[in-house]
Design a protein around this motif. Sequence first.
Motif, PDB file in Angstrom:
ATOM      1  N   GLY A 130      74.321  -6.310  30.436  1.00 30.55           N
ATOM      2  CA  GLY A 130      73.374  -6.545  29.393  1.00 30.55           C
ATOM      3  C   GLY A 130      71.995  -6.491  29.660  1.00 30.55           C
ATOM      4  O   GLY A 130      71.211  -5.725  28.661  1.00 30.55           O
ATOM      5  N   LEU A 131      71.524  -6.492  30.650  1.00 26.25           N
ATOM      6  CA  LEU A 131      70.148  -6.426  31.053  1.00 26.25           C
ATOM      7  C   LEU A 131      70.021  -4.854  31.308  1.00 26.25           C
ATOM      8  O   LEU A 131      68.939  -4.212  30.880  1.00 26.25           O
ATOM      9  N   ASN A 132      70.852  -4.281  31.738  1.00 26.45           N
ATOM     10  CA  ASN A 132      70.800  -2.868  31.888  1.00 26.45           C
ATOM     11  C   ASN A 132      70.717  -2.038  30.618  1.00 26.45           C
ATOM     12  O   ASN A 132      69.971  -1.137  30.366  1.00 26.45           O
ATOM     13  N   GLY A 133      71.697  -2.608  29.780  1.00 26.15           N
ATOM     14  CA  GLY A 133      71.833  -1.981  28.497  1.00 26.15           C
ATOM     15  C   GLY A 133      70.398  -2.207  27.576  1.00 26.15           C
ATOM     16  O   GLY A 133      69.988  -1.130  26.912  1.00 26.15           O
ATOM     17  N   ASP A 134      69.750  -3.277  27.846  1.00 23.64           N
ATOM     18  CA  ASP A 134      68.338  -3.518  27.180  1.00 23.64           C
ATOM     19  C   ASP A 134      67.249  -2.858  27.887  1.00 23.64           C
ATOM     20  O   ASP A 134      66.105  -3.066  27.409  1.00 23.64           O
TER      21      ASP A 134
END
Length: 130
Positions: free
Chosen positions: A92-96
């Motif tokens: 999720g953090l990678n995606g954001d």
Amino acid sequence: MDYQLSAEELARINALDAEQRYSYFIQAVADLEQIWILTDDDGFVLVTAEDERCIPVWPHEELAQEWIEGEWSDCIAQAIDVDTWLDKWTSGLNGDELAIAVLPDTEGPGVVVLPDELAETLITEMQDDD
């Protein structure tokens, strides 16, 4: 697993430099299997460090709570199970396109790492503990 830090332990951790705090964070999270963040009504708190948008993280509730003041006075410290962090938060953090500020202190953001790098380091440390 609840683990309360003594005042002496808090002072000792806060006296460490950024690299030492990063090492401490990895060991503590591998042992306690929790990562602490701050949340408010809008979700989790972000900071800007090294020109990156970052989520600050701590290995203990007491360290996170030291940040609940001023503009963050309406925040609460929230624990995330390390397995949930690795399974859901990392992607999720990678995606954001967010980085992670590991154990920030009053001097600065601590070590800033990308989610995959933190996950890899945690997994290695947790395997070494087995």
